[in-house]
Design a protein around this motif. Structure first.
Motif, PDB file in Angstrom:
ATOM      1  N   LYS A 209       0.803  -1.303   0.016  1.00 40.03           N
ATOM      2  CA  LYS A 209       0.015  -0.036   0.055  1.00 40.03           C
ATOM      3  C   LYS A 209       0.775   1.305   0.185  1.00 40.03           C
ATOM      4  CE  LYS A 209      -3.969   1.805   2.330  1.00 40.03           C
ATOM      5  NZ  LYS A 209      -5.183   1.351   3.388  1.00 40.03           N
ATOM      6  N   PRO A 210       1.940   1.360   0.728  1.00 44.39           N
ATOM      7  CA  PRO A 210       2.818   2.705   0.927  1.00 44.39           C
ATOM      8  C   PRO A 210       3.554   2.642  -0.529  1.00 44.39           C
ATOM      9  CG  PRO A 210       3.144   1.675   2.820  1.00 44.39           C
ATOM     10  CD  PRO A 210       2.363   0.712   2.064  1.00 44.39           C
ATOM     11  N   ALA A 211       3.655   1.917  -1.207  1.00 46.59           N
ATOM     12  CA  ALA A 211       4.662   1.691  -2.541  1.00 46.59           C
ATOM     13  C   ALA A 211       3.563   2.236  -3.524  1.00 46.59           C
ATOM     14  CB  ALA A 211       5.195   0.523  -2.869  1.00 46.59           C
ATOM     15  N   GLY A 212       2.443   2.124  -3.308  1.00 48.60           N
ATOM     16  CA  GLY A 212       1.557   2.688  -4.338  1.00 48.60           C
ATOM     17  C   GLY A 212       1.013   1.848  -5.668  1.00 48.60           C
ATOM     18  N   TYR A 213       1.394   0.484  -5.304  1.00 48.21           N
ATOM     19  CA  TYR A 213       1.068  -0.708  -6.009  1.00 48.21           C
ATOM     20  C   TYR A 213      -0.545  -0.814  -6.786  1.00 48.21           C
ATOM     21  CZ  TYR A 213       5.665  -2.538  -5.429  1.00 48.21           C
ATOM     22  OH  TYR A 213       7.075  -2.504  -5.477  1.00 48.21           O
ATOM     23  N   PHE A 214      -1.378  -0.077  -5.734  1.00 52.91           N
ATOM     24  CA  PHE A 214      -2.609  -0.221  -6.038  1.00 52.91           C
ATOM     25  C   PHE A 214      -3.348   1.131  -7.100  1.00 52.91           C
ATOM     26  CE2 PHE A 214      -3.317  -2.632  -2.093  1.00 52.91           C
ATOM     27  CZ  PHE A 214      -3.220  -3.937  -2.550  1.00 52.91           C
ATOM     28  N   GLY A 215      -2.228   1.842  -7.231  1.00 53.33           N
ATOM     29  CA  GLY A 215      -2.563   3.096  -7.839  1.00 53.33           C
ATOM     30  C   GLY A 215      -3.400   4.231  -7.294  1.00 53.33           C
ATOM     31  N   ASP A 216      -4.309   4.784  -7.994  1.00 52.36           N
ATOM     32  CA  ASP A 216      -5.305   5.878  -7.685  1.00 52.36           C
ATOM     33  C   ASP A 216      -6.374   5.333  -6.384  1.00 52.36           C
ATOM     34  OD1 ASP A 216      -3.885   7.515  -9.120  1.00 52.36           O
ATOM     35  OD2 ASP A 216      -5.396   7.465 -10.834  1.00 52.36           O
ATOM     36  N   HIS A 217      -6.449   4.127  -6.439  1.00 54.98           N
ATOM     37  CA  HIS A 217      -7.439   3.424  -5.592  1.00 54.98           C
ATOM     38  C   HIS A 217      -6.822   2.879  -4.570  1.00 54.98           C
ATOM     39  CE1 HIS A 217     -10.513   4.523  -8.519  1.00 54.98           C
ATOM     40  NE2 HIS A 217      -9.708   4.009  -9.601  1.00 54.98           N
ATOM     41  N   ALA A 218      -5.907   3.235  -3.932  1.00 53.85           N
ATOM     42  CA  ALA A 218      -5.035   2.365  -2.866  1.00 53.85           C
ATOM     43  C   ALA A 218      -5.891   2.311  -1.637  1.00 53.85           C
ATOM     44  CB  ALA A 218      -3.795   3.248  -2.728  1.00 53.85           C
ATOM     45  N   ILE A 219      -6.326   3.427  -1.241  1.00 53.16           N
ATOM     46  CA  ILE A 219      -7.332   3.406   0.082  1.00 53.16           C
ATOM     47  C   ILE A 219      -8.489   2.124  -0.153  1.00 53.16           C
ATOM     48  CG2 ILE A 219      -8.459   4.671   1.564  1.00 53.16           C
ATOM     49  CD1 ILE A 219      -6.883   7.069   0.916  1.00 53.16           C
ATOM     50  N   LEU A 220      -9.048   2.496  -1.094  1.00 56.18           N
ATOM     51  CA  LEU A 220     -10.341   1.708  -1.336  1.00 56.18           C
ATOM     52  C   LEU A 220      -9.907   0.208  -1.417  1.00 56.18           C
ATOM     53  CD1 LEU A 220     -13.294   1.428  -1.838  1.00 56.18           C
ATOM     54  CD2 LEU A 220     -12.861   1.521  -4.421  1.00 56.18           C
ATOM     55  N   ILE A 221      -9.010  -0.264  -2.244  1.00 56.58           N
ATOM     56  CA  ILE A 221      -8.517  -1.588  -2.438  1.00 56.58           C
ATOM     57  C   ILE A 221      -7.877  -1.964  -1.173  1.00 56.58           C
ATOM     58  CG2 ILE A 221      -6.957  -3.090  -3.849  1.00 56.58           C
ATOM     59  CD1 ILE A 221      -7.656  -1.259  -6.251  1.00 56.58           C
ATOM     60  N   GLY A 222      -6.757  -1.253  -0.617  1.00 53.80           N
ATOM     61  CA  GLY A 222      -6.365  -1.664   0.875  1.00 53.80           C
ATOM     62  C   GLY A 222      -7.396  -1.909   1.702  1.00 53.80           C
ATOM     63  N   ASN A 223      -8.403  -1.067   1.924  1.00 54.49           N
ATOM     64  CA  ASN A 223      -9.344  -1.139   2.924  1.00 54.49           C
ATOM     65  C   ASN A 223     -10.190  -2.369   2.785  1.00 54.49           C
ATOM     66  OD1 ASN A 223      -8.437   0.935   4.493  1.00 54.49           O
ATOM     67  ND2 ASN A 223     -10.004   2.464   3.759  1.00 54.49           N
ATOM     68  N   THR A 224     -10.645  -2.773   1.394  1.00 58.57           N
ATOM     69  CA  THR A 224     -11.480  -3.701   0.936  1.00 58.57           C
ATOM     70  C   THR A 224     -10.737  -4.946   1.350  1.00 58.57           C
ATOM     71  OG1 THR A 224     -12.530  -2.395  -0.656  1.00 58.57           O
ATOM     72  CG2 THR A 224     -12.813  -4.769  -0.736  1.00 58.57           C
ATOM     73  N   LEU A 225      -9.455  -5.070   1.048  1.00 57.43           N
ATOM     74  CA  LEU A 225      -8.733  -6.358   1.363  1.00 57.43           C
ATOM     75  C   LEU A 225      -8.398  -6.574   2.932  1.00 57.43           C
ATOM     76  CD1 LEU A 225      -5.831  -6.030  -1.158  1.00 57.43           C
ATOM     77  CD2 LEU A 225      -7.651  -7.858  -1.162  1.00 57.43           C
ATOM     78  N   TYR A 226      -8.265  -5.525   3.714  1.00 58.92           N
ATOM     79  CA  TYR A 226      -8.286  -5.619   5.040  1.00 58.92           C
ATOM     80  C   TYR A 226      -9.488  -6.233   5.444  1.00 58.92           C
ATOM     81  CZ  TYR A 226      -3.940  -3.033   5.450  1.00 58.92           C
ATOM     82  OH  TYR A 226      -2.914  -2.343   5.414  1.00 58.92           O
ATOM     83  N   ILE A 227     -10.813  -5.503   5.247  1.00 54.79           N
ATOM     84  CA  ILE A 227     -11.932  -6.152   5.766  1.00 54.79           C
ATOM     85  C   ILE A 227     -12.239  -7.535   5.316  1.00 54.79           C
ATOM     86  CG2 ILE A 227     -14.527  -5.814   5.170  1.00 54.79           C
ATOM     87  CD1 ILE A 227     -14.095  -2.772   5.141  1.00 54.79           C
ATOM     88  N   ALA A 228     -11.939  -7.953   4.075  1.00 54.01           N
ATOM     89  CA  ALA A 228     -12.140  -9.260   3.567  1.00 54.01           C
ATOM     90  C   ALA A 228     -11.363 -10.276   4.513  1.00 54.01           C
ATOM     91  CB  ALA A 228     -11.820  -9.465   2.070  1.00 54.01           C
ATOM     92  N   LEU A 229      -9.889  -9.902   4.613  1.00 55.29           N
ATOM     93  CA  LEU A 229      -9.156 -10.709   5.427  1.00 55.29           C
ATOM     94  C   LEU A 229      -9.420 -10.872   6.873  1.00 55.29           C
ATOM     95  CD1 LEU A 229      -5.693  -9.965   3.724  1.00 55.29           C
ATOM     96  CD2 LEU A 229      -6.802 -12.047   3.477  1.00 55.29           C
ATOM     97  N   THR A 230      -9.820  -9.884   7.468  1.00 54.97           N
ATOM     98  CA  THR A 230     -10.426  -9.697   8.714  1.00 54.97           C
ATOM     99  C   THR A 230     -11.498 -10.400   8.982  1.00 54.97           C
ATOM    100  OG1 THR A 230      -9.354  -7.555   9.085  1.00 54.97           O
ATOM    101  CG2 THR A 230     -11.074  -7.947  10.825  1.00 54.97           C
ATOM    102  N   LEU A 231     -12.526 -10.393   7.997  1.00 54.11           N
ATOM    103  CA  LEU A 231     -13.637 -11.263   8.097  1.00 54.11           C
ATOM    104  C   LEU A 231     -13.102 -13.008   8.083  1.00 54.11           C
ATOM    105  CD1 LEU A 231     -16.346  -9.357   6.058  1.00 54.11           C
ATOM    106  CD2 LEU A 231     -16.265  -9.698   8.725  1.00 54.11           C
ATOM    107  N   LEU A 232     -12.207 -13.177   7.128  1.00 51.98           N
ATOM    108  CA  LEU A 232     -11.751 -14.553   7.070  1.00 51.98           C
ATOM    109  C   LEU A 232     -11.265 -15.130   8.377  1.00 51.98           C
ATOM    110  CD1 LEU A 232     -11.403 -16.974   5.161  1.00 51.98           C
ATOM    111  CD2 LEU A 232      -9.339 -15.800   4.505  1.00 51.98           C
TER     112      LEU A 232
END
Length: 120
Positions: free
Chosen positions: A46-69
């Motif tokens: 996430k800090p390196a910017g691999y997700f591009g312009d949608h870094a916050i949205l994709i990062g938070n979505t991944l966090y939520i999905a992994l936390t639910l798992l």
């Protein structure tokens, strides 16, 4: 008179016989792996910017999905929900889904007044 007396020890042993030390360690390593993935996303990707312009949205979505798992594994194995009857599993799951739905609904609707009120 009843021929068979069901004791608490017999009931507990039969219901939770599937939880062995090996299975506990397997679930532990699954949870550890998911946590490592979360740390890699948070500290490197996430800090390196691999997700591009949608870094916050994709990062938070991944966090939520992994936390639910992770929550699923904890509730299923360490809180023994996996070994309960299907009716209890469904009742808790449906309740959980409705709670998540209402939280999301309140988050969406919570910004309505702020977005639609004239600025003073």
């Amino acid at each position: 008179m009843s021929q068979h007396i069901d004791t608490h020890e017999e009931h507990t042993h039969d219901d939770h016989a599937g939880m062995s030390k090996g299975k506990i360690w397997k679930v532990f390593f699954i949870l550890l792996f998911i946590t490592v993935i979360e740390f890699i996303i948070a500290l490197w990707i996430k800090p390196a910017g691999y997700f591009g312009d949608h870094a916050i949205l994709i990062g938070n979505t991944l966090y939520i999905a992994l936390t639910l798992l992770k929550a699923f594994y904890i509730v299923a194995y360490f809180m023994h929900l996996k070994f309960e009857k299907l009716g209890l599993q469904l009742a808790l799951s449906v309740s959980f889904i409705f709670i998540i739905y209402f939280i999301v609904l309140m988050l969406i609707e919570g910004g309505y007044i702020h977005d639609h009120m004239p600025q003073l």
